[in-house]
Every structure is written in structure tokens, then in C-alpha cells.
Design a protein around this motif. Structure first.
Motif, PDB file in Angstrom:
ATOM      1  N   ARG A 114       1.592   2.074   0.233  1.00 58.74           N
ATOM      2  CA  ARG A 114       2.699   2.409  -0.667  1.00 58.74           C
ATOM      3  C   ARG A 114       2.458   3.692  -1.447  1.00 58.74           C
ATOM      4  NH1 ARG A 114       1.788  -2.564  -4.946  1.00 58.74           N
ATOM      5  NH2 ARG A 114      -0.385  -2.091  -5.480  1.00 58.74           N
ATOM      6  N   ARG A 115       1.318   4.338  -1.234  1.00 57.09           N
ATOM      7  CA  ARG A 115       1.011   5.583  -1.931  1.00 57.09           C
ATOM      8  C   ARG A 115       0.583   6.635  -0.928  1.00 57.09           C
ATOM      9  NH1 ARG A 115      -2.153   5.469  -7.431  1.00 57.09           N
ATOM     10  NH2 ARG A 115      -0.553   7.020  -7.792  1.00 57.09           N
ATOM     11  N   THR A 180       4.757   7.164  -4.759  1.00 62.59           N
ATOM     12  CA  THR A 180       4.470   5.733  -4.836  1.00 62.59           C
ATOM     13  C   THR A 180       5.761   4.943  -4.691  1.00 62.59           C
ATOM     14  OG1 THR A 180       2.644   6.170  -6.380  1.00 62.59           O
ATOM     15  CG2 THR A 180       3.447   3.908  -6.249  1.00 62.59           C
ATOM     16  N   THR A 182       7.622   1.800  -5.631  1.00 61.39           N
ATOM     17  CA  THR A 182       7.553   0.774  -6.671  1.00 61.39           C
ATOM     18  C   THR A 182       8.721  -0.209  -6.504  1.00 61.39           C
ATOM     19  OG1 THR A 182       8.967   1.815  -8.363  1.00 61.39           O
ATOM     20  CG2 THR A 182       6.690   2.603  -8.188  1.00 61.39           C
TER      21      THR A 182
END
Length: 414
Positions: A114-115, A180, A182
Motif C-alpha cells: 500500500r506504499r 500511501t 489509506t
């Protein structure tokens, strides 16, 4: 001069190694048992040709494999690849004379990261290129697909390139977009923008803000300073929901984070009070608070503020006390840790030797050490063991898929 060599093993950085009379030769993208051919220069094999392939070699899934500097082990079958990561942990411990139970490596599936840190440059044709560095080079490889990344990130690449364009205003700028995913959308923090000439102009800032709005970003920030926020980026830690600070630390893969949290929580069952050191915004803090009251500390004031903001967001947790404190300069002493019968720490790559020494003098009966560097973990583990704690087990975690990077969770008990 062209040489034909046999790869004996894969080294700690992920390159194959051939032993020769002149010393080891490093050959990228090769596997144990393979016969390879190429030019040897300064101990490295260049223009590598696979003469006889290993039965463990599999087809790479990325169209950028071999050029992109990531995924240096994408050609290795899962079984031996994960076993190699476990072996790297064993070797690091062995160098400190430590023998313990090492569990099988916990795997991370593709498409879950996710990053990403995406570099932006302007191409010869004026187009904005977004991607990763080439292997052993500063050259940028434009990336259009990434099998390790969350599909939401990959889908945003074209829009992120338009956001990046505003940050290429100065010829000396080399922006990196730290992206990122989120709960509320994509959060982007940009670093590497030339500041000596006055930084980003007002016009460039407006261009960036407009591009962020068009891309639907939750937030866009420049080196931790928010330029525009449409929605507060939030992440879930256990029962809590936390507002992520701009540029704040977050584990790269939710599945890897869950595996580490699960082992930490299991190890501290029955504790009356837990210290969570290098806590960030509360990755471990909130799950640990379902077991016992938690004392949390980290050098990042923004991380601690985010943690505090998340305290009231979930139910079923004991009390949490959080402090912004540089644990390298001012480690928590036994007095500060009084009442804590369990300690969890998750330091950066340098480890936490001084803090570890303080923990050894405390009354903590259980220590859970989460590490992103087996070498510094082994060094600190030696100090804990010498003080009377036993290293019960270690679990390697493959958070960064197809890379040489390995993380781990170690559980110590008095």
C-alpha cells in the motif's frame, strides 16, 4: 573477457555468488546451481547469460523485470525463495552465537503493497516519467505496471504523473512521490524539491493542488507540510482508526503488519502493563491495548499526536499513555518502565541497543522485538540473552515481496 561460472548461493543482497580463485563474483538475477556467462568487472558479472537454468527458476511477472531495480528475486520459486529468507535470519543469529527456533517465513501476496516511493523525472520529449531507479543506477525506469503494488496505486500512476509535473518546476528538483493507500483515499507526500532557490512557486503550488483534486487525492503534502487535504487520510490499527500524519510511517503491507501484530499480541497475553517503544502512530499500541494498559513512546511528535487522536475511536481497549521522546538520545530507563511486565519495540534499521540495555535492567518478563534488519536484531538480541532472557522463537516476515529485505518478530522471556 567472457567467463563461465557456477552460482553457489544467493548473497544477502539478493545477487547470486560464484566462488572463483580471484574471490567471489556477484551475478544479479541468478540462482544457486545455475551456470552463467558474462564479463567479470570489479567482482561483478555483467551482461549475464543463463547457460543452464535452475529448476527453481520461474518466469517473472513484471514487464519491467531486469531493468527496474526492485523485485531482484522475482525469478525464484516461492518455496526456496522463502526458505532463503529464513536462512538469512539464521545466519545473522549464528554470527552472534544465537540458536533458536526459527519459524517458516510468513509470505506476503502480490498486489498488497500500500506504499510506494515513485521517482519523477522529465523525459527527453518533455513528458513526465514516473517510476523506480534502475538496478545499480540513478537512471529512472518508467513503470506502467507493478505486481507487488495495491491495484489502487497502479491505477493512479497516470494521474500521479500529472501531479508530479508541478514539482519539476526547478531543473535541480528530483521529486519523489511517497504514495500511501489509506481508508479514505491516496495520501501523497512529495520530497526532493529544490528549496535553495525559494522552493515551489505559488503558481506551481496551485498547479499541484489542481492536479491533486483532479486525481481525487485525499491529501497532498510537500515534505510533511500539507498543500491541500480533501479528506483526512485514516488507517486502522486494531479497533482504532487513526489520522495518518503527512509522511508518517506505516507498515508497507497490511498482511505483513497483521502477522507481526498477531504474534506480538499473543506473546503478551496475561501482561498487566505493556510498553510499546518506537510506536509510530500506534500500529502495535492499539491492538496491545486490548490486552493491558499501554505506555507508548516515539520520537515523532506528529506520530504521537496521531496516536492520541485515535484513542477515542475504538472500544474494548485499556488506557493508553503516549509520549514524544527520542529513544536513541533518551531511552526509557527501568524507572520509566516500572510496572511494565511486557515490552514491545519496533525500531528502525539501526536497531536500539541503548534502549535494549535499559530493558534488560527492567522487570519486564516478556520482550517482543520487531525488526526490519536481522543483523541489528541479532546484536540487540545478544544483549537481551546475556541479561537472562531466552529467545523463544523468531518469525521471519516477507513484507517486501521478491526483494532481499526480510523482517522478523522475536519473542524473549525471562
Amino acid at each position: 573477457m567472457t567467463e563461465t561460472l557456477t552460482i553457489s548461493r544467493v548473497g544477502g543482497q539478493g545477487d547470486g555468488i560464484a566462488e572463483t580463485a580471484a574471490g567471489p563474483v556477484f551475478a544479479p538475477l541468478t540462482l544457486p546451481g545455475e551456470t552463467v556467462r558474462g564479463e567479470v568487472r570489479d567482482g561483478r558479472l555483467e551482461a549475464v547469460e543463463i547457460v543452464v537454468a535452475s529448476p527453481d527458476r520461474i518466469p517473472p511477472v513484471s514487464p519491467h523485470y531486469g531493468d527496474c531495480g526492485g523485485c531482484s528475486l522475482q525469478h525464484w520459486a516461492a518455496g526456496p525463495y522463502l526458505a532463503w529468507k529464513r536462512e538469512q535470519v539464521r545466519l545473522a543469529l549464528a554470527r552472534e552465537g544465537i540458536d533458536t527456533d526459527i519459524e517458516p517465513t510468513v509470505a506476503s501476496p502480490p498486489g498488497t503493497r500500500r506504499r510506494l516511493a515513485l521517482h519523477a523525472r522529465r523525459g527527453a520529449d518533455g513528458r513526465v516519467l514516473l517510476g523506480f531507479k534502475a538496478r545499480k543506477s540513478w537512471r529512472l525506469v518508467e513503470v506502467t505496471a507493478c505486481p507487488v503494488a495495491d491495484p489502487r496505486l497502479v491505477a493512479a500512476f497516470p494521474a500521479l504523473a500529472r501531479v508530479a509535473e508541478a514539482f519539476l518546476e526547478h531543473p535541480k528538483s528530483a521529486p519523489t512521490l511517497h504514495v500511501t493507500a489509506t481508508l479514505t483515499g491516496l495520501d501523497v507526500d512529495v520530497t526532493g524539491v529544490e528549496r535553495r532557490s525559494g522552493g515551489l512557486s505559488r503558481d506551481a503550488q496551485m498547479q499541484a493542488i489542481e492536479a491533486a483534486a483532479a486525481a481525487g487525492l485525499a491529501r497532498l503534502s510537500l515534505a510533511g507540510e500539507t498543500l491541500v487535504m480533501e479528506r483526512q487520510p485514516r488507517v486502522a490499527f486494531g479497533p482504532a482508526t487513526v489520522p495518518l500524519p503527512p509522511g508518517g510511517f506505516l507498515q508497507a503491507v497490511p498482511e505483513a503488519e497483521a502477522a507481526m501484530v498477531e504474534r506480538a499480541v499473543a506473546a503478551v497475553q496475561g501482561a498487566k502493563k505493556i510498553a510499546d517503544l518506537f510506536c509510530g502512530a500506534g500500529t502495535f499500541t492499539f491492538p496491545l491495548a486490548t490486552v493491558a494498559p499501554v505506555l507508548a513512546a516515539d520520537a515523532s511528535a506528529a506520530g504521537i499526536a496521531a496516536l492520541k487522536a485515535g484513542i477515542g475511536s475504538g472500544s474494548g481497549m485499556k488506557s493508553i499513555t503516549a509520549e514524544a521522546r527520542d529513544l536513541f538520545r533518551r531511552p526509557l530507563a527501568p524507572y520509566d518502565l516500572r510496572g511494565c511486565d511486557a515490552v514491545v519495540l519496533d525500531p528502525p534499521r539501526a536497531g536500539a541497543l541503548e534502549q535494549t540495555k535499559q530493558i534488560t535492567q527492567s522487570k519486564a518478563a516478556v520482550v517482543v522485538y520487531v525488526s526490519c534488519n536481522p543483523v541489528t536484531f541479532a546484536r540487540d538480541a545478544r544483549a537481551l540473552i546475556d541479561a537472562g532472557l531466552a529467545l523463544e522463537r523468531v518469525t521471519p516476515v516477507d513484507q517486501f515481496l521478491w526483494s532481499a529485505h526480510v523482517e522478523l518478530v522475536g519473542v524473549f522471556r525471562r
